[in-house]
Design an enzyme around this catalytic site. Structure first.
Site, PDB file in Angstrom:
ATOM      1  N   LYS A 131      36.899  31.413  41.339  1.00 48.52           N
ATOM      2  CA  LYS A 131      36.583  32.650  40.240  1.00 48.52           C
ATOM      3  C   LYS A 131      35.472  32.091  39.388  1.00 48.52           C
ATOM      4  O   LYS A 131      34.725  32.990  38.889  1.00 48.52           O
ATOM      5  CB  LYS A 131      37.615  33.090  39.357  1.00 48.52           C
ATOM      6  CG  LYS A 131      38.687  33.909  40.127  1.00 48.52           C
ATOM      7  CD  LYS A 131      39.285  34.893  39.515  1.00 48.52           C
ATOM      8  CE  LYS A 131      39.785  35.855  40.333  1.00 48.52           C
ATOM      9  NZ  LYS A 131      41.216  35.205  41.218  1.00 48.52           N
TER      10      LYS A 131
ATOM     11  N   SER B 166      42.113  28.858  47.728  1.00 45.53           N
ATOM     12  CA  SER B 166      41.375  29.375  46.555  1.00 45.53           C
ATOM     13  C   SER B 166      41.606  28.679  45.112  1.00 45.53           C
ATOM     14  O   SER B 166      40.932  28.982  44.256  1.00 45.53           O
ATOM     15  CB  SER B 166      41.809  31.025  46.518  1.00 45.53           C
ATOM     16  OG  SER B 166      43.322  30.821  46.549  1.00 45.53           O
TER      17      SER B 166
HETATM   18  C1  LIG Z   1      41.972  35.621  41.876  1.00 46.83           C
HETATM   19  C2  LIG Z   1      42.661  34.858  43.194  1.00 46.83           C
HETATM   20  C3  LIG Z   1      42.741  35.487  44.459  1.00 46.83           C
HETATM   21  C4  LIG Z   1      42.353  36.486  44.898  1.00 46.83           C
HETATM   22  O1  LIG Z   1      41.070  37.064  44.862  1.00 46.83           O
HETATM   23  P1  LIG Z   1      40.524  38.640  44.637  1.00 46.83           P
HETATM   24  O2  LIG Z   1      39.037  38.602  44.674  1.00 46.83           O
HETATM   25  O3  LIG Z   1      41.400  39.295  43.677  1.00 46.83           O
HETATM   26  O4  LIG Z   1      41.023  38.985  46.278  1.00 46.83           O
HETATM   27  C5  LIG Z   1      43.070  34.171  45.481  1.00 46.83           C
HETATM   28  N1  LIG Z   1      43.512  33.028  45.104  1.00 46.83           N
HETATM   29  C6  LIG Z   1      43.345  32.792  43.768  1.00 46.83           C
HETATM   30  C7  LIG Z   1      43.541  31.148  43.072  1.00 46.83           C
HETATM   31  C8  LIG Z   1      42.828  33.637  42.639  1.00 46.83           C
HETATM   32  O5  LIG Z   1      42.633  33.079  41.414  1.00 46.83           O
END
Ligand SMILES: *Cc1c(COP(=O)(O)O)cnc(C)c1O
Length: 335
Positions: free
Chosen positions: A50, A302
């Site tokens: 993010k 992510s």
């Molecule tokens: C926010 C987030 C997601 C999902 O992202 P979106 O853009 O809301 O689909 C996935 N994994 C992690 C670790 C996140 O912080």
């Protein structure tokens, strides 16, 4: 929708502001039909991707806006990213939290230099305070996913992926509000139109998955999940991510809590990686036989911001409480 040139601009912007390229490593799950590559967004300074979107969005504000500061209402990875990016760019940040958010999370955000404002008893109350600060103080809100600059920032991942491995056949993306998916899909399909985009969500309370099935943004009840970063709605007045996901996603796979639990264990024991539940959804889908690989495939890991006590229990094969459910612990093979 953000075009490829906008996403290349975002890549230059985030590099100039200290967001690094992350490694792409081979998973031990390779050879179950095809090579699996792991994109380690877990290694971003705030422990999640993010930072890309938040950095791009704040960098693109007009100087007068940056002077007034930025504001958001997330307690999780987005709040940390906004706090970190604002400090890196010399901007003031206020993160609005309801009284229900534990002090430890508030302290972590304060430690990144942001001001925490406690308001009300729910996420909605916190969001109303964001809107008030925008209206009355002229601060800029940085949305967690439904914003073109945020989407373009997340899309920079696809440029790194295809530069490293032009032969990728598919990208597997954890799917919640859809900013990560929309950005990666927009960039990847612009560079390689026949690449497959696969989203993975938990099977309960997945707002984007349910909205795609309904053909319009719908509300979902929020349910506790090991993939806690994937909770939350997409907004009934969603402007960007719903349409982008509808047009660009080839397949959505839903995984159970037990499958996510096994995915987290595999990530740790097979790949030796610490990652949160959202990051393990690709492993979960593959191990459950729900994901068919046709060639080299990238999984987006992510984030890594796990609850340490819960994570330790999962890797030890012990049962964990997830809302009203008990997950794992009965039939786990010894590691
Ligand atoms: C926010 C987030 C997601 C999902 O992202 P979106 O853009 O809301 O689909 C996935 N994994 C992690 C670790 C996140 O912080």
């Amino acid at each position: 929708m953000p075009g490829l040139s906008q996403i290349y601009d975002a890549l230059r912007t985030i590099r100039e502001n200290g967001v690094p390229e992350t490694p792409l490593v081979r998973s031990e799950l390779s050879d179950r039909g095809a090579e699996v590559l792991l994109k380690l967004e877990t290694l971003q300074p705030t422990g999640a991707f993010k930072l890309r979107g938040a950095t791009n969005a704040i960098a693109r504000l007009a100087p007068y806006q940056r002077e007034r500061g930025v504001v958001c209402a997330s307690t999780g990875n987005h709040g940390r990213a906004v706090a970190h990016a604002a400090r890196a760019m010399g901007t003031r940040a206020i993160v609005c939290l309801s009284a229900l958010v534990p002090d430890t999370k508030a302290k972590a955000i304060e430690a990144l230099g942001a001001q925490v404002r406690r308001v009300g008893r729910s996420q909605d109350d916190a969001q109303r305070e964001v809107e008030r600060l925008v209206a009355e103080n002229g601060m800029a809100a940085v949305p967690p996913f439904d914003d073109e600059d945020v989407i373009a920032g997340q899309g920079t991942i696809a440029i790194e992926l295809l530069a490293a491995r032009p032969d990728l056949e598919a990208i597997v993306v954890p799917l919640s509000g859809g900013g990560l998916m929309a950005g990666i899909a927009a960039a990847a399909k612009a560079m390689k139109p026949r690449i497959r985009m696969i989203g993975v969500s938990m099977d309960r309370g997945a707002a984007m998955a349910e909205s795609l099935r309904a053909g319009r943004p719908v509300e979902t009840e929020e349910v506790a999940s090991l993939a806690d970063s994937l909770g939350g709605g997409i907004g009934l007045r969603n402007r960007h991510t719903f349409a982008l996901c509808r047009d660009l996603v080839d397949e959505v796979i839903l995984v159970t809590e037990d499958e996510i639990y096994r995915g987290m264990r595999s990530l740790f024991h097979d790949d030796r990686l610490v990652a949160e539940g959202a990051s393990a959804t690709g492993h979960a889908a593959l191990l459950a036989g729900k994901l068919e690989l046709s060639g080299p495939t990238a999984f987006i890991l992510s984030g890594r911001n796990v609850d340490m006590a819960q994570f330790a229990a999962v890797v030890a094969g012990e049962p964990v409480r997830v809302g009203d459910m008990s997950v794992g612990g009965q039939h786990e093979a010894p590691a």
